[in-house]
Design a protein around this motif. Structure first.
Motif, PDB file in Angstrom:
ATOM      1  N   UNK A 107       7.984  37.470  37.302  1.00 21.49           N
ATOM      2  CA  UNK A 107       7.857  37.002  38.686  1.00 21.49           C
ATOM      3  C   UNK A 107       7.360  38.104  39.618  1.00 21.49           C
ATOM      4  N   UNK A 108       7.054  39.266  39.061  1.00 25.01           N
ATOM      5  CA  UNK A 108       6.574  40.369  39.885  1.00 25.01           C
ATOM      6  C   UNK A 108       7.662  41.068  40.661  1.00 25.01           C
ATOM      7  N   UNK A 109       8.893  41.029  40.170  1.00 26.77           N
ATOM      8  CA  UNK A 109      10.005  41.660  40.876  1.00 26.77           C
ATOM      9  C   UNK A 109       9.868  43.175  40.863  1.00 26.77           C
ATOM     10  N   UNK A 110      10.243  43.800  41.968  1.00 21.33           N
ATOM     11  CA  UNK A 110      10.252  45.256  42.041  1.00 21.33           C
ATOM     12  C   UNK A 110      11.477  45.798  41.307  1.00 21.33           C
ATOM     13  N   UNK A 111      11.560  47.121  41.207  1.00 18.34           N
ATOM     14  CA  UNK A 111      12.714  47.735  40.547  1.00 18.34           C
ATOM     15  C   UNK A 111      14.003  47.384  41.281  1.00 18.34           C
TER      16      UNK A 111
ATOM     17  N   UNK B  83       7.374  31.328  31.484  1.00 16.91           N
ATOM     18  CA  UNK B  83       7.064  30.325  32.509  1.00 16.91           C
ATOM     19  C   UNK B  83       6.883  30.949  33.886  1.00 16.91           C
ATOM     20  N   UNK B  84       7.451  32.131  34.103  1.00 20.29           N
ATOM     21  CA  UNK B  84       7.375  32.745  35.419  1.00 20.29           C
ATOM     22  C   UNK B  84       6.122  33.563  35.669  1.00 20.29           C
ATOM     23  N   UNK B  85       5.292  33.735  34.659  1.00 16.95           N
ATOM     24  CA  UNK B  85       4.085  34.543  34.826  1.00 16.95           C
ATOM     25  C   UNK B  85       3.181  33.956  35.909  1.00 16.95           C
ATOM     26  N   UNK B  86       2.875  34.766  36.897  1.00 12.31           N
ATOM     27  CA  UNK B  86       1.990  34.331  37.970  1.00 12.31           C
ATOM     28  C   UNK B  86       2.666  33.525  39.064  1.00 12.31           C
ATOM     29  N   UNK B  87       3.954  33.241  38.916  1.00 10.62           N
ATOM     30  CA  UNK B  87       4.686  32.472  39.925  1.00 10.62           C
ATOM     31  C   UNK B  87       5.320  33.442  40.916  1.00 10.62           C
TER      32      UNK B  87
END
Length: 275
Positions: A31-35, A79-83
């Motif tokens: 989901x592109x979450x930061x650290x 499933x979360x890729x790009x979301x």
């Protein structure tokens, strides 16, 4: 308090985190979450597991363990890729509402009551078998380590059954340290800070993430979790427990608590005869 429950609890926490925390990291990364946001996920999931396990066990005077949804994390990793993370959080909330509804309506309990005890026990055995097979598969890479730990386990089960699991852990760590395989140099100890993410709801995320997450969590986690309880001889009410995990997920979803459910593997550890 006897020492064996403390040991069983420690081993359950150790197994619960180390066996699948990497998958949670992968899910957050999808989901592109930061650290900081990833740390918040672990904070939310750990807090949710601890409080729900404590509260439910205290309420029913029976061992009730909850866990994060490992199959759910594996699902989210793809499933979360790009979301966007905000849409992911919205999907977590939808999943939590579905879990709460399944528990409050009694629908999940009715399904469990139709499953024969033998089938429930077989379901639990299937979940546990994978971990046993994985241990022997690791022997291809670390034969000495696996053989040593296995020998200690057999000796422990024969002469000191209550200490078999911690003895295996101690033997494995000692051998790994002696071979230079333990490196704590990169470990930094600091408290995690919760990060709130405002949810954004979308039909695509609800259908593509929330619904599959709900199905996977109920079928692959809650079903074996109830089976573990019944196999150990406990009759904890199913509906209130599922409702509680759904509500806890609802509260913690904005912080990364994507799905909480009944535990199976760690529950089996804490409900064993030596616990």
């Amino acid at each position: 308090m006897p020492l064996s429950p403390l040991v069983a609890g420690f081993v359950a926490v150790l197994v619960g985190f180390t066996s699948s925390v990497v998958i949670v990291f992968q899910a957050a990364a999808a989901f592109g979450a930061t650290a900081a946001e990833t740390a918040s996920w672990i904070w939310a999931l750990g807090l949710g597991m601890g409080l729900t396990s404590l509260g439910l066990s205290w309420c029913y005077r029976q061992p009730v363990l909850t866990a994060w949804s490992t199959p759910g994390a594996a699902l989210l990793a793809s499933a979360g890729l790009g979301v966007p993370l905000a849409e992911g959080v919205g999907a977590f909330i939808v999943c939590a509402l579905l879990m709460t509804a399944a528990g409050a309506s009694g629908a999940f309990a009715r399904v469990m009551n139709r499953i024969p005890m033998a089938l429930a026990a077989a379901l639990l055995a299937g979940v546990l078998a994978r971990f046993a097979f994985d241990a022997f598969a690791a022997a291809e890479r670390e034969l000495l380590l696996v053989a040593t730990m296995f020998a200690v386990y057999l000796a422990g089960r024969r002469w000191w059954p209550r200490w078999a699991v911690p003895a295996v852990l101690a033997a494995g760590m000692a051998l790994a340290a002696a071979r230079g395989q333990l490196d704590f140099g990169a470990v930094r100890w600091q408290l995690a800070t919760p990060v709130f993410t405002w949810p954004r709801f979308s039909l695509a995320a609800a259908v593509g993430i929330a619904l599959p997450l709900f199905v996977v969590t109920m079928a692959s986690q809650n079903l074996p979790g109830v089976a573990a309880q019944r196999a150990a001889g406990y009759d904890t009410p199913v509906s209130p427990v599922v409702t509680t995990t759904g509500l806890a997920t609802l509260l913690l979803a904005p912080f990364g608590g994507y799905a909480l459910n009944l535990a199976a593997i760690t529950a089996a550890i804490c409900m064993g005869r030596e616990a």
